[in-house]
Design a protein around this motif. Structure first.
Motif, PDB file in Angstrom:
ATOM      1  N   SER A   1       0.832  -1.203   0.000  1.00  0.00           N
ATOM      2  CA  SER A   1       0.000   0.000   0.000  1.00  0.00           C
ATOM      3  C   SER A   1       0.866   1.253   0.000  1.00  0.00           C
ATOM      4  CB  SER A   1      -0.925  -0.009   1.216  1.00  0.00           C
ATOM      5  OG  SER A   1      -1.683   1.160   1.288  1.00  0.00           O
ATOM      6  N   ASP A   2       1.868   1.279   0.855  1.00  0.00           N
ATOM      7  CA  ASP A   2       2.754   2.439   0.953  1.00  0.00           C
ATOM      8  C   ASP A   2       3.482   2.694  -0.371  1.00  0.00           C
ATOM      9  OD1 ASP A   2       4.118   4.499   2.548  1.00  0.00           O
ATOM     10  OD2 ASP A   2       5.884   3.245   2.240  1.00  0.00           O
ATOM     11  N   GLN A   3       4.007   1.646  -0.980  1.00  0.00           N
ATOM     12  CA  GLN A   3       4.734   1.812  -2.238  1.00  0.00           C
ATOM     13  C   GLN A   3       3.806   2.172  -3.394  1.00  0.00           C
ATOM     14  OE1 GLN A   3       8.082   2.061  -2.331  1.00  0.00           O
ATOM     15  NE2 GLN A   3       7.703   1.909  -0.142  1.00  0.00           N
ATOM     16  N   PHE A   4       2.615   1.614  -3.382  1.00  0.00           N
ATOM     17  CA  PHE A   4       1.627   1.925  -4.423  1.00  0.00           C
ATOM     18  C   PHE A   4       1.223   3.395  -4.351  1.00  0.00           C
ATOM     19  CE2 PHE A   4      -2.806   1.856  -6.073  1.00  0.00           C
ATOM     20  CZ  PHE A   4      -2.512   1.456  -7.366  1.00  0.00           C
ATOM     21  N   VAL A   5       0.989   3.870  -3.141  1.00  0.00           N
ATOM     22  CA  VAL A   5       0.632   5.280  -2.946  1.00  0.00           C
ATOM     23  C   VAL A   5       1.780   6.182  -3.403  1.00  0.00           C
ATOM     24  CG1 VAL A   5       0.229   7.039  -1.176  1.00  0.00           C
ATOM     25  CG2 VAL A   5      -1.106   4.933  -1.170  1.00  0.00           C
ATOM     26  N   ASN A   6       3.012   5.824  -3.050  1.00  0.00           N
ATOM     27  CA  ASN A   6       4.160   6.629  -3.473  1.00  0.00           C
ATOM     28  C   ASN A   6       4.288   6.673  -4.989  1.00  0.00           C
ATOM     29  OD1 ASN A   6       4.931   7.411  -0.903  1.00  0.00           O
ATOM     30  ND2 ASN A   6       6.267   5.656  -0.623  1.00  0.00           N
ATOM     31  N   LEU A   7       3.992   5.581  -5.656  1.00  0.00           N
ATOM     32  CA  LEU A   7       4.012   5.546  -7.120  1.00  0.00           C
ATOM     33  C   LEU A   7       2.986   6.531  -7.682  1.00  0.00           C
ATOM     34  CD1 LEU A   7       5.001   4.168  -9.774  1.00  0.00           C
ATOM     35  CD2 LEU A   7       3.106   2.571  -9.475  1.00  0.00           C
TER      36      LEU A   7
ATOM     37  N   PHE B   1      -1.322  13.726  -3.579  1.00  0.00           N
ATOM     38  CA  PHE B   1      -2.362  12.849  -4.121  1.00  0.00           C
ATOM     39  C   PHE B   1      -1.806  11.457  -4.385  1.00  0.00           C
ATOM     40  CE2 PHE B   1      -4.841  10.914  -7.522  1.00  0.00           C
ATOM     41  CZ  PHE B   1      -6.119  11.092  -7.049  1.00  0.00           C
ATOM     42  N   ILE B   2      -2.347  10.454  -3.786  1.00  0.00           N
ATOM     43  CA  ILE B   2      -3.434  10.319  -2.828  1.00  0.00           C
ATOM     44  C   ILE B   2      -2.846  10.204  -1.419  1.00  0.00           C
ATOM     45  CG2 ILE B   2      -5.126   9.287  -4.370  1.00  0.00           C
ATOM     46  CD1 ILE B   2      -4.286   6.544  -3.503  1.00  0.00           C
ATOM     47  N   SER B   3      -3.698  10.299  -0.426  1.00  0.00           N
ATOM     48  CA  SER B   3      -3.222  10.234   0.951  1.00  0.00           C
ATOM     49  C   SER B   3      -2.814   8.817   1.327  1.00  0.00           C
ATOM     50  CB  SER B   3      -4.319  10.711   1.896  1.00  0.00           C
ATOM     51  OG  SER B   3      -3.992  10.399   3.234  1.00  0.00           O
ATOM     52  N   GLY B   4      -1.563   8.671   1.714  1.00  0.00           N
ATOM     53  CA  GLY B   4      -1.082   7.371   2.187  1.00  0.00           C
ATOM     54  C   GLY B   4      -1.713   6.991   3.514  1.00  0.00           C
TER      55      GLY B   4
ATOM     56  N   PHE C   1     -10.996   6.893   9.518  1.00  0.00           N
ATOM     57  CA  PHE C   1     -11.685   8.174   9.372  1.00  0.00           C
ATOM     58  C   PHE C   1     -11.058   9.253  10.256  1.00  0.00           C
ATOM     59  CE2 PHE C   1     -15.129   5.358   7.765  1.00  0.00           C
ATOM     60  CZ  PHE C   1     -15.118   5.847   6.469  1.00  0.00           C
ATOM     61  N   VAL C   2     -10.747   8.916  11.491  1.00  0.00           N
ATOM     62  CA  VAL C   2     -10.108   9.883  12.390  1.00  0.00           C
ATOM     63  C   VAL C   2      -8.679  10.161  11.926  1.00  0.00           C
ATOM     64  CG1 VAL C   2      -9.300  10.233  14.770  1.00  0.00           C
ATOM     65  CG2 VAL C   2     -11.574   9.276  14.341  1.00  0.00           C
ATOM     66  N   PHE C   3      -7.976   9.110  11.553  1.00  0.00           N
ATOM     67  CA  PHE C   3      -6.592   9.213  11.069  1.00  0.00           C
ATOM     68  C   PHE C   3      -6.540  10.096   9.819  1.00  0.00           C
ATOM     69  CE2 PHE C   3      -2.742   6.612   9.513  1.00  0.00           C
ATOM     70  CZ  PHE C   3      -1.869   7.163  10.431  1.00  0.00           C
ATOM     71  N   ALA C   4      -7.458   9.876   8.893  1.00  0.00           N
ATOM     72  CA  ALA C   4      -7.492  10.654   7.645  1.00  0.00           C
ATOM     73  C   ALA C   4      -7.894  12.107   7.917  1.00  0.00           C
ATOM     74  CB  ALA C   4      -8.442  10.015   6.642  1.00  0.00           C
ATOM     75  N   TYR C   5      -8.859  12.313   8.814  1.00  0.00           N
ATOM     76  CA  TYR C   5      -9.259  13.684   9.120  1.00  0.00           C
ATOM     77  C   TYR C   5      -8.096  14.495   9.682  1.00  0.00           C
ATOM     78  CZ  TYR C   5     -11.424  17.822  10.941  1.00  0.00           C
ATOM     79  OH  TYR C   5     -11.711  19.131  11.203  1.00  0.00           O
ATOM     80  N   SER C   6      -7.220  13.836  10.416  1.00  0.00           N
ATOM     81  CA  SER C   6      -6.073  14.545  10.985  1.00  0.00           C
ATOM     82  C   SER C   6      -5.236  15.208   9.900  1.00  0.00           C
ATOM     83  CB  SER C   6      -5.200  13.596  11.819  1.00  0.00           C
ATOM     84  OG  SER C   6      -4.449  12.710  11.012  1.00  0.00           O
TER      85      SER C   6
ATOM     86  N   TYR D   1      -5.622  17.442   0.741  1.00  0.00           N
ATOM     87  CA  TYR D   1      -6.912  17.967   0.287  1.00  0.00           C
ATOM     88  C   TYR D   1      -7.983  16.914   0.518  1.00  0.00           C
ATOM     89  CZ  TYR D   1      -4.142  21.434  -2.236  1.00  0.00           C
ATOM     90  OH  TYR D   1      -3.273  22.442  -2.558  1.00  0.00           O
ATOM     91  N   PRO D   2      -9.255  17.322   0.616  1.00  0.00           N
ATOM     92  CA  PRO D   2     -10.340  16.347   0.777  1.00  0.00           C
ATOM     93  C   PRO D   2     -10.383  15.286  -0.333  1.00  0.00           C
ATOM     94  CG  PRO D   2     -11.138  18.531   1.323  1.00  0.00           C
ATOM     95  CD  PRO D   2      -9.746  18.705   0.774  1.00  0.00           C
ATOM     96  N   ILE D   3     -10.074  15.673  -1.569  1.00  0.00           N
ATOM     97  CA  ILE D   3     -10.063  14.672  -2.662  1.00  0.00           C
ATOM     98  C   ILE D   3      -8.971  13.635  -2.426  1.00  0.00           C
ATOM     99  CG2 ILE D   3      -9.513  14.343  -5.121  1.00  0.00           C
ATOM    100  CD1 ILE D   3     -11.188  16.819  -5.719  1.00  0.00           C
ATOM    101  N   ASP D   4      -7.817  14.064  -1.922  1.00  0.00           N
ATOM    102  CA  ASP D   4      -6.727  13.124  -1.616  1.00  0.00           C
ATOM    103  C   ASP D   4      -7.191  12.089  -0.597  1.00  0.00           C
ATOM    104  OD1 ASP D   4      -5.237  14.967  -3.097  1.00  0.00           O
ATOM    105  OD2 ASP D   4      -4.245  15.807  -1.337  1.00  0.00           O
ATOM    106  N   ILE D   5      -7.918  12.579   0.405  1.00  0.00           N
ATOM    107  CA  ILE D   5      -8.419  11.717   1.477  1.00  0.00           C
ATOM    108  C   ILE D   5      -9.513  10.788   0.946  1.00  0.00           C
ATOM    109  CG2 ILE D   5      -9.642  11.684   3.691  1.00  0.00           C
ATOM    110  CD1 ILE D   5      -6.754  12.740   3.910  1.00  0.00           C
ATOM    111  N   SER D   6     -10.487  11.365   0.246  1.00  0.00           N
ATOM    112  CA  SER D   6     -11.628  10.579  -0.260  1.00  0.00           C
ATOM    113  C   SER D   6     -11.179   9.474  -1.203  1.00  0.00           C
ATOM    114  CB  SER D   6     -12.623  11.483  -0.980  1.00  0.00           C
ATOM    115  OG  SER D   6     -13.088  12.473  -0.116  1.00  0.00           O
ATOM    116  N   LEU D   7     -10.319   9.817  -2.137  1.00  0.00           N
ATOM    117  CA  LEU D   7      -9.854   8.801  -3.089  1.00  0.00           C
ATOM    118  C   LEU D   7      -8.876   7.826  -2.436  1.00  0.00           C
ATOM    119  CD1 LEU D   7      -9.679  10.860  -6.393  1.00  0.00           C
ATOM    120  CD2 LEU D   7     -11.441   9.268  -5.618  1.00  0.00           C
ATOM    121  N   GLY D   8      -8.176   8.279  -1.408  1.00  0.00           N
ATOM    122  CA  GLY D   8      -7.332   7.364  -0.636  1.00  0.00           C
ATOM    123  C   GLY D   8      -8.175   6.322   0.078  1.00  0.00           C
ATOM    124  N   ILE D   9      -9.286   6.754   0.663  1.00  0.00           N
ATOM    125  CA  ILE D   9     -10.199   5.817   1.328  1.00  0.00           C
ATOM    126  C   ILE D   9     -10.778   4.838   0.306  1.00  0.00           C
ATOM    127  CG2 ILE D   9     -12.452   5.656   2.477  1.00  0.00           C
ATOM    128  CD1 ILE D   9     -11.643   8.257   3.994  1.00  0.00           C
TER     129      ILE D   9
END
Length: 186
Positions: free
Chosen positions: A71-77, A108-111, A142-147, A155-163
């Motif tokens: 997950s971490d490496q995919f997000v970094n890519l 983009f996107i939130s790890g 949800f709490v972790f992402a809101y932080s 940005y909210p889109i980074d969080i939403s699409l990360g979820i």
């Protein structure tokens, strides 16, 4: 249209971020630190070994390590491909934000959102038949992402699409995990 969405994304972040106050800053800095969640992870490990025993439980733990690493490496890519500036580095809005730390990587996107959702949904899929309250683990992503919004680093889109990415990856990973387990632990 895309520019309009990006602008609304920035406006929503500014609004949400500015709801914060100094009295809550240390709390949200604690929440955003993944090591602060160690008691939750230890509790999940306990449930895994209680449910699956030592051998299969060990396999689940190794699978979780692979899950988090992937997950971490995919997000970094994705981050390195899209190259969206973090809000705290965006000259257009950085002066409008309360930011308490200044990561320099891309946004983009939130790890945090992707990996915590991936982990939580995977745990729900694994443990839902045994523990009916396992769904409470969804509070974690949800709490972790809101932080990350509170701190002005996503940005909210980074969080939403990360979820969303976390949910998709968890379901795919669970499918593969079941196939492997059925072959190894018949």
């Amino acid at each position: 249209m895309f520019d309009s969405i990006i602008q609304k994304d920035k406006e929503l972040l500014i609004f949400l971020n500015n709801l914060g106050s100094e009295q809550w800053d240390s709390f949200w800095l604690l929440i955003t630190n993944q090591f602060s969640w160690t008691p939750l992870f230890l509790f999940i490990f306990y449930l895994i070994f209680k449910t699956f025993g030592l051998k299969k439980g060990g396999f689940v733990i190794v699978s979780l390590i692979v899950l988090v690493t992937f997950s971490d490496q995919f997000v970094n890519l994705i981050k390195d491909s899209v190259e969206r500036l973090r809000p705290n580095n965006d000259p257009e809005i950085q002066h409008l934000l309360r930011h308490l730390n200044n990561p320099q990587s891309f946004s983009f996107i939130s790890g945090h959102a992707t990996t915590s959702t991936f982990f939580s949904v995977f745990m729900i899929l694994l443990l839902r038949e045994k523990y009916k309250y396992i769904y409470l683990i969804l509070l974690f992503p949800f709490v972790f992402a809101y932080s990350r919004l509170y701190l002005g680093v996503h940005y909210p889109i980074d969080i939403s699409l990360g979820i969303l990415m976390g949910v998709l990856l968890a379901n795919g990973y669970y499918f593969l995990f079941q196939k492997v387990c059925n072959k190894l632990f018949v």
